[in-house]
Design an enzyme around this catalytic site. Structure first.
Site, PDB file in Angstrom:
ATOM      1  N   GLU A 194      -8.546 -12.099  -7.948  1.00 55.00           N
ATOM      2  CA  GLU A 194      -8.220 -11.562  -6.637  1.00 55.00           C
ATOM      3  C   GLU A 194      -9.408 -10.769  -6.101  1.00 55.00           C
ATOM      4  OE1 GLU A 194      -4.537  -9.442  -6.534  1.00 55.00           O
ATOM      5  OE2 GLU A 194      -3.486 -10.916  -7.772  1.00 55.00           O
ATOM      6  N   TRP A 209       2.811  -4.670 -12.671  1.00 52.96           N
ATOM      7  CA  TRP A 209       2.112  -5.953 -12.717  1.00 52.96           C
ATOM      8  C   TRP A 209       0.786  -5.921 -13.466  1.00 52.96           C
ATOM      9  CZ3 TRP A 209       2.687  -8.990  -7.441  1.00 52.96           C
ATOM     10  CH2 TRP A 209       4.014  -9.409  -7.324  1.00 52.96           C
ATOM     11  N   GLU A 263      -2.694   0.258   3.366  1.00 53.93           N
ATOM     12  CA  GLU A 263      -3.353  -0.883   2.702  1.00 53.93           C
ATOM     13  C   GLU A 263      -4.320  -1.521   3.677  1.00 53.93           C
ATOM     14  OE1 GLU A 263      -1.047  -4.005   0.943  1.00 53.93           O
ATOM     15  OE2 GLU A 263       0.381  -2.627   0.017  1.00 53.93           O
ATOM     16  N   TYR A 280      -5.623  -7.185   6.445  1.00 53.41           N
ATOM     17  CA  TYR A 280      -6.594  -7.848   5.575  1.00 53.41           C
ATOM     18  C   TYR A 280      -7.511  -8.653   6.493  1.00 53.41           C
ATOM     19  CZ  TYR A 280      -3.929  -6.084   1.746  1.00 53.41           C
ATOM     20  OH  TYR A 280      -3.325  -5.217   0.871  1.00 53.41           O
ATOM     21  N   TRP A 316      -6.829  -1.602  -0.669  1.00 51.04           N
ATOM     22  CA  TRP A 316      -6.072  -2.257  -1.725  1.00 51.04           C
ATOM     23  C   TRP A 316      -7.069  -3.062  -2.556  1.00 51.04           C
ATOM     24  CZ3 TRP A 316      -1.101  -2.182  -3.473  1.00 51.04           C
ATOM     25  CH2 TRP A 316      -0.701  -3.205  -4.325  1.00 51.04           C
ATOM     26  N   GLU A 324       6.371  -2.967   2.807  1.00 53.82           N
ATOM     27  CA  GLU A 324       6.124  -3.995   3.823  1.00 53.82           C
ATOM     28  C   GLU A 324       7.412  -4.755   4.117  1.00 53.82           C
ATOM     29  OE1 GLU A 324       1.453  -5.265   3.013  1.00 53.82           O
ATOM     30  OE2 GLU A 324       3.080  -6.400   2.059  1.00 53.82           O
ATOM     31  N   ALA A 340      -5.066 -12.030   3.367  1.00 59.95           N
ATOM     32  CA  ALA A 340      -3.793 -11.384   3.049  1.00 59.95           C
ATOM     33  C   ALA A 340      -3.176 -11.929   1.773  1.00 59.95           C
ATOM     34  CB  ALA A 340      -2.817 -11.564   4.207  1.00 59.95           C
ATOM     35  N   HIS A 380       7.394   0.432  -3.377  1.00 57.59           N
ATOM     36  CA  HIS A 380       6.643  -0.793  -3.090  1.00 57.59           C
ATOM     37  C   HIS A 380       7.595  -1.991  -3.132  1.00 57.59           C
ATOM     38  CE1 HIS A 380       2.545  -2.164  -2.395  1.00 57.59           C
ATOM     39  NE2 HIS A 380       2.798  -3.233  -3.138  1.00 57.59           N
TER      40      HIS A 380
END
Length: 706
Positions: free
Chosen positions: A480, A246, A436, A410, A472, A348, A442, A313
């Site tokens: 972000e 990404w 993470e 998060y 993370w 996840e 989140a 991932h």
């Protein structure tokens, strides 16, 4: 990137061969023929690199080392057999010594061969990293060449060692200053320069630095604790890489970046987050590219002497079980002998996946695949519902040893409820590893919010339970808040002045700093209740108020600026406060001087920082204002023409609740001078908060640099 076929097992390109050969300690692929093949994975098993390594045994030529091992901590191949690497040809030993013979066979338990499953060997041999070595064999390979046994180490990293720090080899002596030592150490060697490879340097031994792999070696799990090879508890900390597919910025694949993170931010582990999904170039669509990214991260981590998590991932990994099984089979076969490697089999799992029917059976399948090839490196298992329902996994754990379970949080989204689940899981004996975490929401932190109070509660909880963790993430997008640096940042480190989002909080936590005066970046916490700032980094300034005389400002006395909060902000109980009304000229300020001289202000050099940080709340229009030598008249400054009293300013964000403000220096502008220059950052006099509206109410806390 490494060029593999769909599974990563085909012919390699010449560049791949050269990189992998270098990884194993060769300068060029052909040099692999001179290496001692202590394990079948010394050279990655591609055709260009297994020229002389057969079946795990040593090469059958008399011109290779007999008693030496693979590069160890800070050294090259221990006791080499050719005069190039420290010994005469006579001293090398024959091809049958240490288990290698003409047909490449290797006998279990013999020197240079795999240990017995119970980690023992024949006679006096000792088992290191499942390899039988002679603990007292340090003399082989003595010779006349000045390079000697220990010419290794990276030119820019005196700590750097070989591919496997546990396989140091006997490290035979060669010239004055080169020592012989135990297999895990290499040989102590002479002082030499940091390059380790200069004529006569003869390092050959363990570095005096603190590479995590040198300190802890292989990791295991005892009860709920992660422990090292000596049985001592270990708490790893680091940062996860971003999805391999990404973004193009991947410092986790850059050894220089990892060494910098290790030395400056105390990072001991990194995570290679390999994107899997069939869309957007994930592993299922681009296997060669993504596996290559993982291998590059492994190589960089080994170079830096830190740990690396190989992360599948994926949010629906149980639907890709066959592909995951083939991937982890290859990774375990190739890299499972390295103590640096941990496996994360399922990032996840979605809340729609059943632990009993989907996730647990998947884990059991992948764990079995890894354990057939790697009996003891730690495996991390994704927990239900985005790796948050660890209590569900605790009620029905996967059978096996050296298994841990991932917890993700998060702080803006996951708070007391998730901590309660995690505490319950620990009480049931489930080992946890946070792969993470973020001080953001989140949802990628896309609203740019940072919740440091809640994030600190999580830090306190992890510290209390000695939980290893990775923030993370290593990304550089300004959309972000959980990306730690700004766009267009170097991928090789030196990021302190480039932090963004929750980056300053992450950096401070990794370095062990809290919001107190022990943190050299904090100008003042105000917790002492007086108007003096924290006396650190040469700063000795004070808080002050001032205004244009057209309205009313409170307080009127500087000593009254610190005010006890009616509702503490986390651990903070005091903040700076000023309010005012009726101003019609330039307004009113509350701010700090940084360095007070006898009768004038002196400059503070902030060139090592990236900007100003603080928390603020209240109402009105407020600007952060920095005065420098160019904007302040004598005796404090000198003023460039027309620049007097035209400081550098940036907008402050306020709200009913506390708002974290992170203002980079290059965002401050003067209406006369434009952007701040390096000279301005070197000549900072004051940091002020200027209220330009008729009425204002301003609270400021934990003012500092980042």
């Amino acid at each position: 990137m490494v060029a593999h076929d769909a599974g990563g097992f085909g012919e390699a390109t010449e560049d791949t061969a050269r990189r992998t050969a270098s990884l194993a300690g060769c300068g060029e692929p052909s040099a692999c023929a001179r290496l001692v093949c202590m394990r079948r994975a010394l050279c990655t098993p591609v055709a260009a690199l297994v020229l002389a390594c057969g079946g795990g045994g040593r090469p059958a030529s008399s011109d290779v080392a007999g008693a030496a091992g693979q590069r160890g901590e800070g050294g090259s191949t221990g006791a080499a057999g050719t005069s190039e690497t420290g010994g005469t040809e006579d001293a090398a030993g024959d091809g049958n010594r240490a288990g290698g013979n003409a047909d490449g066979e290797c006998t279990l338990g013999e020197e240079g061969c795999d240990c017995f499953p119970n980690k023992t060997c024949y006679g006096t041999l000792r088992c290191y990293s499942m390899l039988c070595v002679d603990a007292g064999d340090g003399a082989a390979g003595t010779g006349t060449e000045r390079r000697g046994a220990g010419a290794g180490g990276q030119p820019d990293d005196p700590h750097a060692g070989g591919l496997d720090a546990r396989q140091g080899g006997a490290g035979g002596a060669a010239s004055p200053g080169d020592g012989a030592g135990a297999p895990n150490v290499g040989g102590t060697g002479g002082a030499g320069p940091s390059t380790g490879g200069a004529t006569g340097a003869g390092t050959g031994g363990q570095s005096t630095g603190s590479r995590p792999i040198d300190v802890h070696d292989a990791l295991h799990v005892e009860d709920t604790a992660l422990v090292d090879a000596s049985g001592a508890p270990v708490t790893l900390q680091g940062i996860s890489g971003y999805w391999t597919n990404w973004q193009t910025w991947h410092p986790e694949q850059n050894a220089a970046a990892l060494r910098w993170l290790r030395d400056h931010w105390n990072v001991s582990v990194v995570r290679a987050a390999m994107g899997v999904g069939p869309e957007e170039g994930g592993y299922l669509e681009e296997p060669s590219f993504n596996r290559g990214a993982v291998e590059a991260a492994i190589a960089a981590a080994v170079d830096a002497g830190i740990y690396v998590i190989v992360d599948w991932h994926d949010h629906v990994a149980h639907t890709h079980a066959s592909e995951a099984e083939e991937f982890f089979k290859s990774i375990a076969e190739t890299y499972g002998h390295l103590p640096n490697v941990l496996y994360e089999t399922y990032n996840e799992p979605l809340e729609t996946a059943s632990w009993a029917d989907d996730v647990k059976p998947y884990h059991e399948r992948i764990v079995a695949t890894i354990r057939e090839r790697d009996p003891d490196n730690v495996i991390l298992l994704g927990s239900p519902s985005w790796s948050q329902d660890v209590d569900v996994a605790a009620a029905d754990p996967v059978a096996g040893e050296d298994l841990m379970y991932t917890l993700h949080f998060y702080a803006c989204t996951h708070q007391d409820e998730i901590r309660a689940k995690a505490s319950q899981a620990l009480s049931l004996g489930l080992p946890l590893f946070v792969t993470e975490w973020g001080a953001t929401s989140a949802e990628k932190g896309e609203e740019t919010w940072v919740c440091e109070v809640e994030a600190q509660l999580w830090q306190d909880w992890m510290n209390a339970h000695s939980i290893s963790s990775l923030a993370w993430s290593l990304c550089s997008m300004d959309t972000e808040a959980n990306c730690i640096v700004r766009p267009s940042t170097s991928d090789s480190g030196n990021w302190d002045a480039r932090l963004a989002g929750h980056g300053p909080f992450v950096r401070d936590k990794l370095q062990g700093y809290d919001y107190d005066c022990n943190n050299p970046r904090l100008i003042d916490t105000l917790e002492d209740g007086d108007d003096s700032i924290c006396p650190s980094s040469g700063r000795n300034g004070v808080w002050f108020v001032a205004n244009d005389g057209t309205g009313t400002q409170a307080p009127s006395d500087n000593s009254d600026i610190p005010v006890t909060l009616s509702s503490p902000r986390g651990k903070s109980t005091v903040a700076a406060h000023s309010s005012g009304t009726g101003f019609s000229d330039w307004g009113a300020v509350v701010g700090v001087t940084l360095v007070e001289g006898d009768d004038h202000l002196e400059y503070f050099d902030a060139t090592s920082f990236g900007g100003v940080r603080f928390h603020a709340r209240g109402s009105g229009t407020v600007l952060a204002s920095i005065t420098t030598g160019r904007t302040k008249p004598a005796p404090d400054g000198y003023c460039e023409p027309d620049a007097c009293n035209h400081p550098f300013r940036a907008t402050v964000t306020l709200g009913d609740g506390w708002v974290p403000n992170l203002l980079p220096f290059d965002g401050f502008k003067s209406n006369v001078l434009g952007a701040m220059t390096a000279q301005d950052r070197k000549e900072i006099l004051t940091i002020e908060f200027l209220a330009t509206s008729d009425d204002f109410d301003l609270w400021v806390d934990d003012l500092g640099f980042y």
